[in-house]
Design a protein around this motif. Structure first.
Motif, PDB file in Angstrom:
ATOM      1  N   THR A 141      -9.042  -6.204   3.010  1.00  0.00           N
ATOM      2  CA  THR A 141      -8.358  -4.431   3.161  1.00  0.00           C
ATOM      3  C   THR A 141      -7.399  -5.095   4.183  1.00  0.00           C
ATOM      4  OG1 THR A 141     -10.181  -3.488   2.848  1.00  0.00           O
ATOM      5  CG2 THR A 141      -8.557  -2.793   4.508  1.00  0.00           C
ATOM      6  N   LEU A 144      -4.549  -6.601   2.690  1.00  0.00           N
ATOM      7  CA  LEU A 144      -3.421  -5.832   2.661  1.00  0.00           C
ATOM      8  C   LEU A 144      -2.450  -5.451   3.465  1.00  0.00           C
ATOM      9  CD1 LEU A 144      -6.038  -3.330  -0.044  1.00  0.00           C
ATOM     10  CD2 LEU A 144      -4.085  -4.826  -0.665  1.00  0.00           C
ATOM     11  N   GLY A 147      -0.152  -8.209   4.182  1.00  0.00           N
ATOM     12  CA  GLY A 147       0.447  -8.249   3.224  1.00  0.00           C
ATOM     13  C   GLY A 147       1.938  -7.562   3.648  1.00  0.00           C
ATOM     14  N   TRP A 176       0.195  -9.275  -1.639  1.00  0.00           N
ATOM     15  CA  TRP A 176      -0.004  -8.392  -2.974  1.00  0.00           C
ATOM     16  C   TRP A 176      -0.179  -9.221  -4.278  1.00  0.00           C
ATOM     17  CZ3 TRP A 176      -0.158  -2.620  -2.018  1.00  0.00           C
ATOM     18  CH2 TRP A 176      -0.102  -2.456  -0.311  1.00  0.00           C
ATOM     19  N   LYS A 177       0.945  -9.293  -5.028  1.00  0.00           N
ATOM     20  CA  LYS A 177       0.995  -9.506  -6.318  1.00  0.00           C
ATOM     21  C   LYS A 177       0.581 -11.013  -6.003  1.00  0.00           C
ATOM     22  CE  LYS A 177       4.266  -8.012  -9.029  1.00  0.00           C
ATOM     23  NZ  LYS A 177       5.391  -7.835  -8.819  1.00  0.00           N
ATOM     24  N   LEU A 181      -4.218  -9.458  -5.032  1.00  0.00           N
ATOM     25  CA  LEU A 181      -5.335  -8.109  -4.549  1.00  0.00           C
ATOM     26  C   LEU A 181      -4.449  -6.379  -5.107  1.00  0.00           C
ATOM     27  CD1 LEU A 181      -4.138  -9.064  -1.227  1.00  0.00           C
ATOM     28  CD2 LEU A 181      -5.697 -10.197  -1.904  1.00  0.00           C
ATOM     29  N   GLN A 182      -3.696  -6.497  -5.230  1.00  0.00           N
ATOM     30  CA  GLN A 182      -3.966  -5.416  -5.990  1.00  0.00           C
ATOM     31  C   GLN A 182      -4.182  -5.000  -7.334  1.00  0.00           C
ATOM     32  OE1 GLN A 182       0.279  -4.962  -5.476  1.00  0.00           O
ATOM     33  NE2 GLN A 182       0.587  -5.370  -7.701  1.00  0.00           N
ATOM     34  N   SER A 205      -6.964   2.278  -0.824  1.00  0.00           N
ATOM     35  CA  SER A 205      -6.875   2.057  -2.916  1.00  0.00           C
ATOM     36  C   SER A 205      -6.288   3.419  -3.204  1.00  0.00           C
ATOM     37  CB  SER A 205      -8.246   2.263  -3.580  1.00  0.00           C
ATOM     38  OG  SER A 205      -7.275   1.656  -4.894  1.00  0.00           O
ATOM     39  N   MET A 208      -2.893   2.489  -1.115  1.00  0.00           N
ATOM     40  CA  MET A 208      -2.147   1.377  -1.534  1.00  0.00           C
ATOM     41  C   MET A 208      -1.595   1.893  -2.545  1.00  0.00           C
ATOM     42  SD  MET A 208      -4.191  -2.244  -3.387  1.00  0.00           S
ATOM     43  CE  MET A 208      -4.232  -0.996  -5.033  1.00  0.00           C
ATOM     44  N   SER A 224      -3.965  -0.709 -11.244  1.00  0.00           N
ATOM     45  CA  SER A 224      -4.533   0.264  -9.865  1.00  0.00           C
ATOM     46  C   SER A 224      -4.951   1.707 -10.427  1.00  0.00           C
ATOM     47  CB  SER A 224      -3.307   0.846  -8.914  1.00  0.00           C
ATOM     48  OG  SER A 224      -2.173   1.557  -8.731  1.00  0.00           O
TER      49      SER A 224
END
Length: 421
Positions: A141, A144, A147, A176-177, A181-182, A205, A208, A224
Motif C-alpha cells: 500500500t 501504491l 507511485g 505500479w506496472k 503491484l497492480q 483495491s 486502485m 485487477s
C-alpha cells in the motif's frame, strides 16, 4: 501427503522483495521510466526521453531468482515435463540454427525456466501457514501511494494520470506496472479479507481499480478485477459481490460508447480493419506469428523472428505471448506449455473452491494465476521481468501440488461418504 519443512522462508516473497529493491534503484537511475517502459514511445511531455531502463529488467529478475536459489534453496527438482520443455527449447534453437546466433538468449531462457521451476517446486515443501499478510499488504500500500504521488508530481516521467476516463488520453502509474503491484494486490486484499476479515485492503483495491479505469487501460483493469470475479462466483462472498458489480456498472456507464463499439466491431458491424483498430494493431502481428508457425510447425523458427526475417510491416511489435511459443519454439514446446496452463487452471479453480482447507498461500497464487490468464495471448512468453516471473512461478507451483490436492479431495469425499467427517 507432502511433508512440510519447518522453515518459513517463502521463496516467492524473497524473489519479489529482492527484485523490488533492485527495481526501485533502477527506476530512479533511469531518466524517464515512463518512456523507458514503453521503449521511448511515451513521456514525450518530459524534457528527456528514455528508450531503455538503466539496467534491463531481465537482468534484475535473473539476478533475483539466481541469488534466492543460491542463498535459500540450492536444490534441484526435475520431472519429465520440464525435461521435455527445456530439451525442446534447445532442440528448436539447433534445428533453426538460431542458437548459434543467439546463444545468450537461449542460455538465459533455459536457466530462468529451470530456476523458476526449482523454486516453485521447493516452495511446496515450505511451511507458509504463518505469513504475515497484513504486513505485506501495508508495505505494498505504501508503494501504491508513492507511485501515485510521483506520477502526479512528475507527469510524463513517472507516469501520466489525466483522470479523463478516455481511450484517447490513456495514462498509467508506471511504478505500479513496473513492480507488478497492480497484479498481486487484488488477490492479496482478498486473502487478507478472508483470513482476518479486514476490509480495508479490499477498499484500497477498489480505489486502485478505479484509478486504473481512469487510465482506460483494458488489460490492467481486467487483471485487477478478475480475482474479485473468481471469488464472487466460487466463494459467493457478499462484500466482493457488491464491490465487483459496482465496478462493472461504473465501467459500463463511463465506457458505454467503447463497449458498444467493441461488441459491434465498429460502425460497420465488422471487418478486419475495425477488429485491428480495437486490438491496437495486434491482429497483423498475431497473424504473422501464426503464419510463421505453419511454415515450421515441429521445431519452430527460432527466437527474434521480427528482427531476423524483416518481412513484418505492422505497427505492433511486442504483444505476442502464446503464439510465440509455437512460432519460435515449435509444436512440442507449445503443447507442453498448454498442458502446464490447463493443469494449473484446474488446480487453481479447485483451490479457490476448497475454502475449508485454509491454505491461503495456495489460494493467493491461484487467484493471481487465473487473473493473469487473459494476458497470456500477448505476454509472458519469456521471463523478462517480475510480472512474467509471477505467472511462470504460479503456473509451475500449481502444477506441483495438483496430485496432492486431488488425492486430498478424494480422501475427504470418501470420509464424507462414510460419515466420518
Amino acid at each position: 501427503m507432502i511433508k512440510k519443512s519447518t522453515e518459513s522462508c517463502n521463496l516467492f516473497r524473497k524473489v519479489f522483495q529482492l527484485n523490488s529493491l533492485l527495481a526501485l534503484i533502477n527506476f530512479f537511475l533511469t531518466p524517464n521510466p515512463y518512456s523507458a517502459f514503453h521503449s521511448g514511445r511515451a513521456g514525450a511531455g518530459y524534457s528527456i526521453v528514455s528508450f531503455n531502463f538503466f539496467v534491463s529488467p531481465a537482468y534484475l529478475i535473473f539476478s533475483s531468482v539466481a541469488l534466492v536459489w543460491l542463498i535459500y534453496s540450492r536444490r534441484i527438482y526435475i520431472n519429465a515435463k520440464i525435461i521435455v520443455l527445456l530439451s525442446t527449447l534447445l532442440l528448436s534453437g539447433l534445428a533453426s540454427n538460431v542458437i548459434f546466433q543467439r546463444p545468450i538468449t537461449y542460455a538465459y531462457d533455459f536457466m530462468m525456466i529451470l530456476l523458476t521451476y526449482i523454486l516453485s517446486v521447493h516452495e511446496r515443501y515450505i511451511d507458509n501457514d504463518n505469513i504475515n499478510w497484513i504486513k505485506i499488504g501495508r508495505n505494498i500500500t505504501i508503494l501504491l501511494i508513492f507511485g501515485i504521488a510521483i506520477a502526479l508530481v512528475f507527469p510524463n516521467r513517472y507516469g501520466y494520470l489525466p483522470f479523463e476516463f478516455s481511450r484517447t488520453s490513456r495514462g498509467e502509474i508506471t511504478l505500479w506496472k513496473y513492480m507488478a503491484l497492480q497484479t498481486i494486490f487484488p488477490s492479496l486484499a482478498l486473502i487478507i479479507y478472508e483470513k482476518y476479515n479486514n476490509k480495508k485492503y479490499l477498499i484500497i483495491s477498489v480505489v486502485m481499480s478505479i484509478i486504473i479505469l481512469s487510465t482506460a487501460s483494458r488489460i490492467p483493469l481486467v487483471v485487477s478485477l478478475l480475482p474479485f470475479l473468481y471469488y464472487l462466483v466460487i466463494r459467493k462472498k457478499r462484500f466482493s459481490r457488491i464491490a465487483f458489480i459496482s465496478l462493472i456498472i461504473i465501467s459500463m456507464i463511463i465506457f458505454w460508447r467503447d463497449v458498444l463499439e467493441f461488441f459491434t466491431f465498429g460502425n460497420e458491424l465488422g471487418g478486419v480493419e475495425n477488429i485491428d483498430a480495437i486490438l491496437n494493431g495486434r491482429f497483423p502481428l498475431w497473424s504473422y506469428y501464426f503464419e510463421k508457425f505453419k511454415d515450421n510447425m515441429i521445431w519452430g523458427n527460432g527466437v527474434f523472428l521480427l528482427e531476423r526475417y524483416h518481412d513484418y510491416y505492422g505497427n505492433a511489435f511486442s504483444e505476442v505471448g502464446y503464439l510465440k511459443w509455437f512460432a519460435e519454439y515449435g509444436l512440442i514446446f507449445g503443447i507442453v506449455m498448454t498442458t502446464f496452463i490447463i493443469r494449473a487452471s484446474i488446480t487453481a479453480l479447485i483451490n479457490i473452491n476448497n475454502n475449508k482447507n485454509h491454505k491461503y498461500w495456495d489460494t493467493f497464487l491461484s487467484l493471481i494465476f487465473l487473473s493473469m490468464l487473459p494476458v497470456v495471448i500477448q505476454s509472458h512468453s519469456r521471463i523478462l521481468n517480475i510480472t512474467d516471473f509471477i505467472f511462470w512461478f504460479s503456473m509451475f507451483y500449481l502444477n506441483s501440488i495438483t496430485r496432492e490436492l486431488i488425492s486430498t479431495k478424494k480422501i475427504n469425499y470418501s470420509l464424507n461418504k462414510r460419515g466420518e467427517v
